[in-house]
Write a protein that holds these residues in place. Structure first.
Motif, PDB file in Angstrom:
ATOM      1  N   ASP A 109      58.298  58.992  36.743  1.00 33.71           N
ATOM      2  CA  ASP A 109      58.837  58.876  37.839  1.00 33.71           C
ATOM      3  C   ASP A 109      59.427  57.380  37.986  1.00 33.71           C
ATOM      4  N   ASP A 110      58.990  56.258  37.207  1.00 35.10           N
ATOM      5  CA  ASP A 110      59.649  55.057  37.514  1.00 35.10           C
ATOM      6  C   ASP A 110      59.107  54.315  36.103  1.00 35.10           C
ATOM      7  N   THR A 215      58.167  60.730  27.976  1.00 38.90           N
ATOM      8  CA  THR A 215      59.091  60.361  28.750  1.00 38.90           C
ATOM      9  C   THR A 215      60.128  59.105  28.308  1.00 38.90           C
ATOM     10  N   ILE A 226      66.384  60.092  37.079  1.00 47.31           N
ATOM     11  CA  ILE A 226      65.723  58.599  37.074  1.00 47.31           C
ATOM     12  C   ILE A 226      66.737  57.845  37.748  1.00 47.31           C
TER      13      ILE A 226
END
Length: 243
Positions: A109-110, A215, A226
Motif C-alpha cells: 500500500d505504500d 510487490t 499505487i
C-alpha cells in the motif's frame, strides 16, 4: 544515489521492479549491479541530474582503473585476472546478494515505507558495522555506525516499528535470508519474523511476507493504483540530530 532514493525508481541499484522471491529475477538483476560496480550507471545518473563535475571525475577515475588493469595484464595476464578482475566479479555477486536481501520487502500500500522496505535483524551472527539496523542506516546515512542502535531505540520506543509492522527477523543473517528469499522458503521466514504488532497469526504473517516480496514499486509489474508521494527522496537527518 542509493541512500538518497532508498530503492526507488531513481536508485541505480533498485530491486523494486521485480518480485524478489525468485532465483530467475535475481539473476536478471546482476547486470544492473555490474553497471553500478563499473561506475557506468552512477556516472550517467550524475550527468542526468546536472552534477557533471562529479560525473567527469568518475569517468577519469574509471579510466585510471582500466589503465591499471591493462598495464598489469600486459606484465602478467593471470595475475591481473586473479587479483584485479576476479575481485570485481566477486564484489558484483556478493554485494548484489546483500542488497537484494536488505531491500527485498515492500509495503503493497505504500512502497515508500522505509520500515518495510529495509530489514532489521536481531541477534544476527554477522552484524557488520551495525547494518542489521538497516532502517536506521537509510534514515540517517551520515550517522556513525556505533550510534545505529540508539537511533533504532528512539524510533522503536515511539511505536513506529509496531505501527508499520516492520520487516524484522531474529537469529539469522543477510546471506541466509538472501537464499531463503530467492528460494521462497516461507516456513523459515515466518519462523524468524518478529511481529512487533503482536496481532498476526502464522498464516497472516506468511500472506504478509509473500505480498511484500512480490510487490513492485515501478516498472511493468507495478501494482495498479499505487500513489507515490516522493518520500524516498531525502532522509530524516543526515547526521541524526533531529528529533
Amino acid at each position: 544515489n542509493h541512500h538518497k532514493y532508498n530503492n526507488g525508481p531513481l536508485d541505480v541499484v533498485t530491486t523494486s521492479d521485480k518480485p524478489r522471491d525468485s532465483v530467475t529475477n535475481f539473476i536478471s538483476y546482476l547486470p544492473r549491479w555490474l553497471l553500478y560496480a563499473v561506475n557506468y550507471s552512477t556516472t550517467m545518473q550524475f550527468w542526468a541530474e546536472g552534477n557533471k563535475k562529479v560525473a567527469v571525475k568518475m569517468v577519469v577515475g574509471s579510466l585510471w582503473w582500466v589503465g591499471w588493469v591493462a598495464l598489469v595484464a600486459f606484465v602478467n595476464p593471470m595475475f591481473s585476472l586473479a587479483y584485479l578482475v576476479y575481485p570485481l566479479m566477486e564484489n558484483v555477486l556478493l554485494l548484489a546478494c546483500i542488497n537484494w536481501c536488505w531491500h527485498a520487502f515492500l509495503n503493497p500500500d505504500d512502497p515508500e515505507d522505509n520500515y518495510v522496505g529495509s530489514i532489521t535483524i536481531y541477534d544476527g551472527p554477522i552484524n557488520v558495522l551495525n547494518e542489521d539496523f538497516h532502517v536506521v542506516h537509510h534514515q540517517y546515512p551520515g550517522v556513525h555506525w556505533s550510534k545505529h542502535e540508539d537511533r533504532y531505540a528512539k524510533h522503536f520506543q515511539r511505536g513506529e516499528y509496531s505501527e508499520h509492522i516492520a520487516s524484522c527477523f531474529r537469529n539469522t543473517h543477510a546471506f541466509e535470508l538472501f537464499f531463503v528469499i530467492i528460494l521462497a522458503d516461507y516456513d523459515f521466514l515466518v519462523d524468524h519474523f518478529v511481529d512487533h504488532s503482536g496481532k498476526l497469526s502464522k498464516d497472516e504473517i506468511r500472506e504478509l511476507l509473500q505480498s511484500r516480496l512480490r510487490t513492485c514499486w515501478w516498472g511493468p509489474r507495478q501494482r495498479p493504483g499505487i500513489k507515490l508521494q516522493g518520500k524516498e527522496i531525502g532522509n530524516f537527518d543526515m547526521w541524526g540530530d533531529a528529533e
